[in-house]
Design an enzyme around this catalytic site. Structure first.
Site: not given
Ligand code: XIL
Length: 332
Positions: A146, A187, A223, A253, A255
């Site tokens: 990020e 990422n 996401h 990631e 969802d």
């Molecule tokens: C999130 C986790 O799912 C949570 O449990 C934590 O509190 C915060 O981080 N991008 C990412 C992940 O790269 O590491 C994040 O994970 C979600 C967004």
């Protein structure tokens, strides 16, 4: 008769044992999940799902900087090692998340007020200690997470402020030095379609490649939001342009934020399932997209804390999204 029954039993046994990973293997796709360490340690319903359906695991939190270097120079690999031995025992790949991020950093870092040279040393030491520790066990690392801003350009983080834009290139070089065999990824989120952020990422990784920086791929977090779904055609285009640079893509990631959806739960779950299916299909079709990872297993444990973002509900029962992914993998 007895033999026929045994055969029947075997057939039923085999077909019900076909997890997502088994369907994905002949299609050259890895299927993974972000792991909640508490669930892993004491919930057999959770580990049953993992062992049936996934061949990649990644720590949802346990390998981030605040967890792995809680005090300066004091590393804690306990949870990461636990996940690593679980992965080894179950023939799963371990994905590393993440070496460098501006969130979930330990307090000694944010309070440190480090100057340039000292922060460079902190960055190098963190990356190299962690990557060396997991050498030969982590097959792919999110080296930098990020670092691009949502409104264009580089994100203003503690790393960039002190070290300058090229901290990213150096982070990749440090990681490669420490573990020459791990695949190294950049990422980010909201960067799956053709948009300002993905354009910035594209330009950045293009330059990294041109400068000979060791980068192997781009992680698309994905996401997603059900009420504003991404253009699948644009995801395809974006994967394609990265392929042009010789870069692999992992969906890291996945969802679906389902809040705000107007309709019944059944309609919501059907729309979510379709999004899962469309994304798995676009990944299957892209030559360089090799991995589909969901950010959690059950809705009850999702960081989104609402709706049905994942493939299992809070009672460990598969959601329609699970069957949609199954169908995509079967080419249905
Ligand atoms: C999130 C986790 O799912 C949570 O449990 C934590 O509190 C915060 O981080 N991008 C990412 C992940 O790269 O590491 C994040 O994970 C979600 C967004």
């Amino acid at each position: 008769m007895k033999n026929q029954l045994i055969l029947l039993g075997l057939l039923i046994g085999t077909s019900s044992a076909q997890g997502l990973k088994d369907l994905a293997a002949p299609r050259n796709l890895d299927v993974g999940a972000a792991i909640n360490m508490f669930q892993l340690m004491d919930n057999p319903d959770y580990t049953d799902i993992l062992e049936k359906d996934f061949n990649v695991v990644v720590a949802e939190n346990a390998m981030k900087m605040d967890a792995s270097q809680p005090q300066r120079g004091e590393f804690n690999f306990a949870l990461g090692d636990l996940l690593s031995s679980y992965a080894q025992k179950n023939n799963m790949k371990l994905r590393g998340h993440t070496l460098l991020w501006h969130e979930q950093v330990p307090k000694w870092m944010t309070d440190g007020n480090f100057g340039k040279d000292e922060l460079e040393e902190v960055m190098k030491n963190h990356i190299q200690t962690v990557a060396s520790h997991y050498k030969g066990r982590v097959y792919a690392w999110d080296v930098v997470n990020e670092a691009i801003s949502d409104s264009g350009g580089m994100r203003d983080t503690l790393w960039r402020r002190t070290l300058g834009d090229d901290f990213i290139a150096r982070a990749f070089r440090y990681a490669r030095e420490a573990d020459p065999n791990a695949k190294l990824f950049y990422n980010d989120y909201n960067s799956e379609t053709m948009n300002r952020k993905s354009n910035d990422i594209f330009e950045m990784v293009k330059k990294l490649k041109a400068d000979g920086v060791p980068i192997d791929g781009v992680g698309m977090q994905m996401h997603l939001t059900l009420v504003a779904p991404p253009s699948i055609t644009e995801i395809q285009q974006n994967m394609k342009r990265l392929e042009g640079l010789g870069l692999e893509v992992h969906i890291t990631e996945f969802d679906v934020r389902t809040t705000g959806f107007m309709g019944t739960v059944a309609e919501r779950n059907a729309a979510t399932a379709k999004l899962y299916k469309d994304v798995v299909n676009v990944c299957l079709q892209a030559k360089n997209c090799t991995t589909f990872i969901v950010w959690g297993v059950t809705d009850g444990q999702s960081w989104l804390k609402a709706g049905s973002p994942l493939m299992w509900d809070a009672f460990f029962k598969p959601n329609p999204a699970y069957f949609a992914v199954q169908e995509a993998l079967q080419g249905k």
